[in-house]
Scaffold this motif. Sequence first.
Motif, PDB file in Angstrom:
ATOM      1  N   UNK A   3     -17.170  53.367  16.915  1.00  0.00           N
ATOM      2  CA  UNK A   3     -18.097  54.418  17.330  1.00  0.00           C
ATOM      3  C   UNK A   3     -19.546  54.070  16.971  1.00  0.00           C
ATOM      4  N   UNK A   4     -19.752  53.473  15.825  1.00  0.00           N
ATOM      5  CA  UNK A   4     -21.113  53.113  15.406  1.00  0.00           C
ATOM      6  C   UNK A   4     -21.745  52.133  16.390  1.00  0.00           C
ATOM      7  N   UNK A   5     -20.977  51.152  16.847  1.00  0.00           N
ATOM      8  CA  UNK A   5     -21.483  50.162  17.808  1.00  0.00           C
ATOM      9  C   UNK A   5     -21.771  50.832  19.154  1.00  0.00           C
ATOM     10  N   UNK A   6     -20.910  51.737  19.576  1.00  0.00           N
ATOM     11  CA  UNK A   6     -21.130  52.448  20.837  1.00  0.00           C
ATOM     12  C   UNK A   6     -22.431  53.245  20.772  1.00  0.00           C
ATOM     13  N   UNK A   7     -22.651  53.939  19.676  1.00  0.00           N
ATOM     14  CA  UNK A   7     -23.883  54.716  19.520  1.00  0.00           C
ATOM     15  C   UNK A   7     -25.114  53.816  19.485  1.00  0.00           C
ATOM     16  N   UNK A   8     -24.987  52.661  18.887  1.00  0.00           N
ATOM     17  CA  UNK A   8     -26.081  51.695  18.846  1.00  0.00           C
ATOM     18  C   UNK A   8     -26.447  51.241  20.265  1.00  0.00           C
ATOM     19  N   UNK A   9     -25.453  50.979  21.080  1.00  0.00           N
ATOM     20  CA  UNK A   9     -25.688  50.566  22.469  1.00  0.00           C
ATOM     21  C   UNK A   9     -26.342  51.698  23.252  1.00  0.00           C
ATOM     22  N   UNK A  10     -25.840  52.905  23.078  1.00  0.00           N
ATOM     23  CA  UNK A  10     -26.402  54.047  23.796  1.00  0.00           C
ATOM     24  C   UNK A  10     -27.841  54.328  23.394  1.00  0.00           C
ATOM     25  N   UNK A  11     -28.141  54.235  22.099  1.00  0.00           N
ATOM     26  CA  UNK A  11     -29.524  54.461  21.638  1.00  0.00           C
ATOM     27  C   UNK A  11     -30.470  53.421  22.214  1.00  0.00           C
ATOM     28  N   UNK A  12     -29.975  52.205  22.425  1.00  0.00           N
ATOM     29  CA  UNK A  12     -30.809  51.139  22.976  1.00  0.00           C
ATOM     30  C   UNK A  12     -30.909  51.229  24.501  1.00  0.00           C
ATOM     31  N   UNK A  13     -30.174  52.169  25.104  1.00  0.00           N
ATOM     32  CA  UNK A  13     -30.224  52.339  26.550  1.00  0.00           C
ATOM     33  C   UNK A  13     -29.326  51.367  27.293  1.00  0.00           C
ATOM     34  N   UNK A  14     -28.348  50.811  26.606  1.00  0.00           N
ATOM     35  CA  UNK A  14     -27.462  49.837  27.220  1.00  0.00           C
ATOM     36  C   UNK A  14     -26.279  50.459  27.934  1.00  0.00           C
ATOM     37  N   UNK A  15     -25.524  49.608  28.588  1.00  0.00           N
ATOM     38  CA  UNK A  15     -24.328  50.017  29.316  1.00  0.00           C
ATOM     39  C   UNK A  15     -23.125  49.696  28.443  1.00  0.00           C
ATOM     40  N   UNK A  16     -22.400  50.690  28.012  1.00  0.00           N
ATOM     41  CA  UNK A  16     -21.283  50.500  27.087  1.00  0.00           C
ATOM     42  C   UNK A  16     -20.187  49.647  27.719  1.00  0.00           C
ATOM     43  N   UNK A  17     -19.860  49.893  28.988  1.00  0.00           N
ATOM     44  CA  UNK A  17     -18.807  49.101  29.636  1.00  0.00           C
ATOM     45  C   UNK A  17     -19.185  47.629  29.704  1.00  0.00           C
ATOM     46  N   UNK A  18     -20.430  47.347  30.069  1.00  0.00           N
ATOM     47  CA  UNK A  18     -20.907  45.969  30.145  1.00  0.00           C
ATOM     48  C   UNK A  18     -20.802  45.288  28.776  1.00  0.00           C
ATOM     49  N   UNK A  19     -21.265  45.981  27.754  1.00  0.00           N
ATOM     50  CA  UNK A  19     -21.226  45.411  26.403  1.00  0.00           C
ATOM     51  C   UNK A  19     -19.794  45.225  25.906  1.00  0.00           C
ATOM     52  N   UNK A  20     -18.888  46.127  26.275  1.00  0.00           N
ATOM     53  CA  UNK A  20     -17.477  45.959  25.906  1.00  0.00           C
ATOM     54  C   UNK A  20     -16.916  44.696  26.547  1.00  0.00           C
ATOM     55  N   UNK A  21     -17.278  44.445  27.790  1.00  0.00           N
ATOM     56  CA  UNK A  21     -16.841  43.220  28.465  1.00  0.00           C
ATOM     57  C   UNK A  21     -17.369  41.979  27.767  1.00  0.00           C
ATOM     58  N   UNK A  22     -18.633  41.998  27.375  1.00  0.00           N
ATOM     59  CA  UNK A  22     -19.213  40.855  26.662  1.00  0.00           C
ATOM     60  C   UNK A  22     -18.494  40.622  25.337  1.00  0.00           C
ATOM     61  N   UNK A  23     -18.220  41.685  24.613  1.00  0.00           N
ATOM     62  CA  UNK A  23     -17.557  41.535  23.322  1.00  0.00           C
ATOM     63  C   UNK A  23     -16.118  41.067  23.474  1.00  0.00           C
ATOM     64  N   UNK A  24     -15.468  41.473  24.558  1.00  0.00           N
ATOM     65  CA  UNK A  24     -14.111  40.976  24.822  1.00  0.00           C
ATOM     66  C   UNK A  24     -14.156  39.477  25.109  1.00  0.00           C
ATOM     67  N   UNK A  25     -15.162  39.033  25.856  1.00  0.00           N
ATOM     68  CA  UNK A  25     -15.301  37.604  26.139  1.00  0.00           C
ATOM     69  C   UNK A  25     -15.553  36.824  24.848  1.00  0.00           C
ATOM     70  N   UNK A  26     -16.403  37.340  24.001  1.00  0.00           N
ATOM     71  CA  UNK A  26     -16.666  36.684  22.715  1.00  0.00           C
ATOM     72  C   UNK A  26     -15.380  36.548  21.908  1.00  0.00           C
ATOM     73  N   UNK A  27     -14.573  37.600  21.892  1.00  0.00           N
ATOM     74  CA  UNK A  27     -13.316  37.587  21.146  1.00  0.00           C
ATOM     75  C   UNK A  27     -12.334  36.565  21.724  1.00  0.00           C
ATOM     76  N   UNK A  28     -12.219  36.530  23.049  1.00  0.00           N
ATOM     77  CA  UNK A  28     -11.298  35.577  23.670  1.00  0.00           C
ATOM     78  C   UNK A  28     -11.743  34.138  23.435  1.00  0.00           C
TER      79      UNK A  28
END
Length: 68
Positions: A3-28
């Motif tokens: 939740x903290x990371x999601x709120x950080x993305x939202x405060x920065x005006x980012x797209x949560x779905x896009x960032x989730x995809x990037x983080x999934x790629x980093x993990x893989x």
Amino acid sequence: MIQERIMQILRAGGNVDYECGREAAKRHIAEGNPGVYDTFPALVKVFGPDWVNGYFEYRNAWAVLNRP
């Protein structure tokens, strides 16, 4: 994603779905399986277009920088 990371993305005006995809790629990539979704036919239907864009943009950039 926590939740903290999601709120950080939202405060920065980012797209949560896009960032989730990037983080999934980093993990893989870190797990040694960067091509896990290369043959998955319904990614957009399952995760959505923003998630898929984030995932493949990160993964493709990583592939370009790590060419043999």
